[in-house]
Design a protein around this motif. Structure first.
Motif, PDB file in Angstrom:
ATOM      1  N   PHE A   1       0.840  -1.201   0.000  1.00  0.00           N
ATOM      2  CA  PHE A   1       0.000   0.000   0.000  1.00  0.00           C
ATOM      3  C   PHE A   1       0.872   1.246   0.000  1.00  0.00           C
ATOM      4  N   ALA A   2       0.442   2.245  -0.780  1.00  0.00           N
ATOM      5  CA  ALA A   2       1.115   3.541  -0.808  1.00  0.00           C
ATOM      6  C   ALA A   2       0.082   4.604  -1.140  1.00  0.00           C
ATOM      7  N   TYR A   3       0.208   5.762  -0.508  1.00  0.00           N
ATOM      8  CA  TYR A   3      -0.622   6.893  -0.884  1.00  0.00           C
ATOM      9  C   TYR A   3      -0.121   7.450  -2.219  1.00  0.00           C
ATOM     10  N   GLN A   4      -0.987   8.126  -2.929  1.00  0.00           N
ATOM     11  CA  GLN A   4      -0.641   8.638  -4.258  1.00  0.00           C
ATOM     12  C   GLN A   4       0.583   9.544  -4.182  1.00  0.00           C
ATOM     13  N   ASP A   5       1.519   9.280  -5.095  1.00  0.00           N
ATOM     14  CA  ASP A   5       2.758  10.055  -5.225  1.00  0.00           C
ATOM     15  C   ASP A   5       3.640   9.978  -3.975  1.00  0.00           C
ATOM     16  N   GLN A   6       3.464   8.926  -3.188  1.00  0.00           N
ATOM     17  CA  GLN A   6       4.276   8.719  -1.997  1.00  0.00           C
ATOM     18  C   GLN A   6       4.970   7.364  -2.074  1.00  0.00           C
ATOM     19  N   PRO A   7       6.121   7.220  -1.412  1.00  0.00           N
ATOM     20  CA  PRO A   7       6.776   5.909  -1.392  1.00  0.00           C
ATOM     21  C   PRO A   7       5.915   4.896  -0.661  1.00  0.00           C
ATOM     22  N   PRO A   8       6.116   3.600  -0.894  1.00  0.00           N
ATOM     23  CA  PRO A   8       5.289   2.572  -0.246  1.00  0.00           C
ATOM     24  C   PRO A   8       5.334   2.676   1.269  1.00  0.00           C
ATOM     25  N   LEU A   9       4.175   2.578   1.886  1.00  0.00           N
ATOM     26  CA  LEU A   9       4.096   2.559   3.342  1.00  0.00           C
ATOM     27  C   LEU A   9       4.133   1.128   3.858  1.00  0.00           C
ATOM     28  N   PHE A  10       3.465   0.220   3.132  1.00  0.00           N
ATOM     29  CA  PHE A  10       3.487  -1.202   3.467  1.00  0.00           C
ATOM     30  C   PHE A  10       3.964  -1.985   2.254  1.00  0.00           C
ATOM     31  N   THR A  11       4.893  -2.883   2.479  1.00  0.00           N
ATOM     32  CA  THR A  11       5.404  -3.753   1.418  1.00  0.00           C
ATOM     33  C   THR A  11       5.417  -5.189   1.922  1.00  0.00           C
ATOM     34  N   ASP A  12       4.635  -6.041   1.268  1.00  0.00           N
ATOM     35  CA  ASP A  12       4.531  -7.449   1.653  1.00  0.00           C
ATOM     36  C   ASP A  12       4.274  -7.583   3.154  1.00  0.00           C
ATOM     37  N   PHE A  13       3.269  -6.855   3.632  1.00  0.00           N
ATOM     38  CA  PHE A  13       2.944  -6.809   5.062  1.00  0.00           C
ATOM     39  C   PHE A  13       2.022  -7.959   5.426  1.00  0.00           C
ATOM     40  N   ASN A  14       2.307  -8.601   6.568  1.00  0.00           N
ATOM     41  CA  ASN A  14       1.497  -9.728   7.025  1.00  0.00           C
ATOM     42  C   ASN A  14       1.102  -9.520   8.484  1.00  0.00           C
ATOM     43  N   LEU A  15      -0.122  -9.922   8.802  1.00  0.00           N
ATOM     44  CA  LEU A  15      -0.609  -9.796  10.171  1.00  0.00           C
ATOM     45  C   LEU A  15      -1.813 -10.709  10.355  1.00  0.00           C
ATOM     46  N   THR A  16      -1.834 -11.449  11.455  1.00  0.00           N
ATOM     47  CA  THR A  16      -3.005 -12.250  11.807  1.00  0.00           C
ATOM     48  C   THR A  16      -3.358 -11.950  13.260  1.00  0.00           C
ATOM     49  N   ILE A  17      -4.650 -11.762  13.514  1.00  0.00           N
ATOM     50  CA  ILE A  17      -5.131 -11.464  14.855  1.00  0.00           C
ATOM     51  C   ILE A  17      -6.208 -12.476  15.208  1.00  0.00           C
ATOM     52  N   SER A  18      -6.009 -13.158  16.308  1.00  0.00           N
ATOM     53  CA  SER A  18      -6.888 -14.252  16.711  1.00  0.00           C
ATOM     54  C   SER A  18      -8.257 -13.752  17.149  1.00  0.00           C
ATOM     55  N   SER A  19      -9.259 -14.561  16.908  1.00  0.00           N
ATOM     56  CA  SER A  19     -10.611 -14.245  17.355  1.00  0.00           C
ATOM     57  C   SER A  19     -10.648 -14.186  18.875  1.00  0.00           C
ATOM     58  N   GLY A  20     -11.377 -13.211  19.390  1.00  0.00           N
ATOM     59  CA  GLY A  20     -11.522 -13.080  20.825  1.00  0.00           C
ATOM     60  C   GLY A  20     -10.391 -12.362  21.527  1.00  0.00           C
ATOM     61  N   SER A  21      -9.399 -11.904  20.769  1.00  0.00           N
ATOM     62  CA  SER A  21      -8.240 -11.261  21.388  1.00  0.00           C
ATOM     63  C   SER A  21      -8.437  -9.757  21.516  1.00  0.00           C
ATOM     64  N   ARG A  22      -7.651  -9.183  22.407  1.00  0.00           N
ATOM     65  CA  ARG A  22      -7.604  -7.730  22.580  1.00  0.00           C
ATOM     66  C   ARG A  22      -6.160  -7.328  22.277  1.00  0.00           C
ATOM     67  N   CYS A  23      -5.960  -6.844  21.067  1.00  0.00           N
ATOM     68  CA  CYS A  23      -4.608  -6.616  20.553  1.00  0.00           C
ATOM     69  C   CYS A  23      -4.257  -5.134  20.585  1.00  0.00           C
ATOM     70  N   LEU A  24      -3.149  -4.806  21.226  1.00  0.00           N
ATOM     71  CA  LEU A  24      -2.626  -3.447  21.211  1.00  0.00           C
ATOM     72  C   LEU A  24      -1.777  -3.258  19.964  1.00  0.00           C
ATOM     73  N   LEU A  25      -2.001  -2.167  19.262  1.00  0.00           N
ATOM     74  CA  LEU A  25      -1.211  -1.816  18.089  1.00  0.00           C
ATOM     75  C   LEU A  25      -0.321  -0.643  18.474  1.00  0.00           C
ATOM     76  N   VAL A  26       0.984  -0.882  18.567  1.00  0.00           N
ATOM     77  CA  VAL A  26       1.894   0.152  19.052  1.00  0.00           C
ATOM     78  C   VAL A  26       2.933   0.475  17.992  1.00  0.00           C
ATOM     79  N   GLY A  27       3.479   1.692  18.103  1.00  0.00           N
ATOM     80  CA  GLY A  27       4.493   2.150  17.164  1.00  0.00           C
ATOM     81  C   GLY A  27       4.636   3.652  17.267  1.00  0.00           C
ATOM     82  N   ALA A  28       5.711   4.175  16.719  1.00  0.00           N
ATOM     83  CA  ALA A  28       5.955   5.615  16.747  1.00  0.00           C
ATOM     84  C   ALA A  28       4.976   6.338  15.829  1.00  0.00           C
TER      85      ALA A  28
END
Length: 294
Positions: free
Chosen positions: A22-49
């Motif tokens: 994924f990339a916004y128009q005229d911008q370098p790619p933000l996600f490249t070959d990104f993978n993520l799985t989140i289990s059913s019933g979980s409470r997942c924190l998404l952290v990062g700068a």
């Protein structure tokens, strides 16, 4: 993967991202070959700068950005972007930072006009009155509030209430508790925990406020510049087993990330600014400094 394993995978994951670009128009790619799985019933924190891609990821999962391929993003085993019934039914809910509520297929409704909280909340049709009353009480909402006169925190409570009126199966939260006081925030987190434990719902929560989350969250996903660096159960996070707080753990990650980023910065040399142009001495020649200020 055989058919039985595939069925088990579909049942065990509420969210599956495979090879996303994924990339916004005229911008370098933000996600490249990104993978993520989140289990059913979980409470997942998404952290990062700041700028790591958390908000964009949540908006992609909410179906607000199109990503090529129906099988790249699967939420409740459906295409988040193409299957509008996910949002219309309330199974997939998203609460972000704007003062608006995505009311099913009707689009976004602003929450700052001259109307009452009761007009907003009771204007949503086809919901369980008992659930509505529980949320109004939980969030301590005065139904007589005028939406153009209340504080940001009070307006946020109405926004959250409207977003939770229909029982969700997947809830995406982007810093939505930032304006709440500590009591409202903790009560809301308890409500989310109850929803996950009693109904098997899944919550993905991007936040920079970590008070009280050590015992609330089940999983943690750490993203750096659009890349998943860590995804693990909180109970198996070694740093927490030493008595360290979640805030201290995430702080150490972000400080280490900041140091690594500074090391990668290449300082410009004098040769980069040299030029053999015959107009070098002209007072009308555009320089890097002038271009910067323009």
């Amino acid at each position: 993967m055989d058919g039985e394993e595939q069925r088990e995978g579909n049942a065990s994951y509420s969210i599956s991202v495979k090879g996303m670009n994924f990339a916004y128009q005229d911008q370098p790619p933000l996600f490249t070959d990104f993978n993520l799985t989140i289990s059913s019933g979980s409470r997942c924190l998404l952290v990062g700068a700041n700028g790591s891609g958390k908000t964009t990821l949540l908006r992609i999962l909410a179906g607000k950005h199109m990503v090529g391929g129906r099988d790249v993003i699967r939420v409740l085993n459906s295409s988040a972007f193409h299957d509008t019934q996910l949002v219309c039914s309330g199974d997939l809910a998203y609460l972000g930072g704007s003062w608006s509520k995505n009311a099913g297929c009707a689009g976004e409704i602003p929450l700052q006009g001259d109307f009452s909280a009761k007009h907003m909340i009771f204007g949503v049709e086809g919901i369980d009155p008992a659930r509505r009353d529980k949320l109004v009480e939980l969030l301590d909402i005065n139904l007589q509030w005028r939406m153009h006169k209340v504080s940001d925190g009070q307006r946020r409570r109405v926004q959250i209430c409207m977003g939770l009126l229909r029982p969700f199966q997947v809830l995406l939260l982007d810093e939505v508790t930032v304006d709440l006081d500590i009591v409202a925030r903790l009560d809301l987190l308890d409500f989310f925990k109850e929803e996950c434990e009693q109904r098997g719902a899944t919550v993905v929560y991007a936040t920079h406020i970590f008070d009280g989350l050590e015992t609330w969250a089940t999983h943690l996903a750490y993203i750096i510049d659009g890349e998943q660096k860590r995804l693990e159960k909180l109970s198996e996070l070694e740093e927490l087993n030493t008595g360290t707080t979640l805030l201290s753990v995430v702080e150490s990650w972000l400080r280490s990330e900041c140091k690594d980023r500074r090391k990668k910065v290449v300082k410009p040399t004098s040769q980069q600014f040299s030029s053999t142009s015959p107009f070098d001495g002209s007072p009308f020649r555009s320089s890097r400094h002038l271009a910067y200020f323009r």
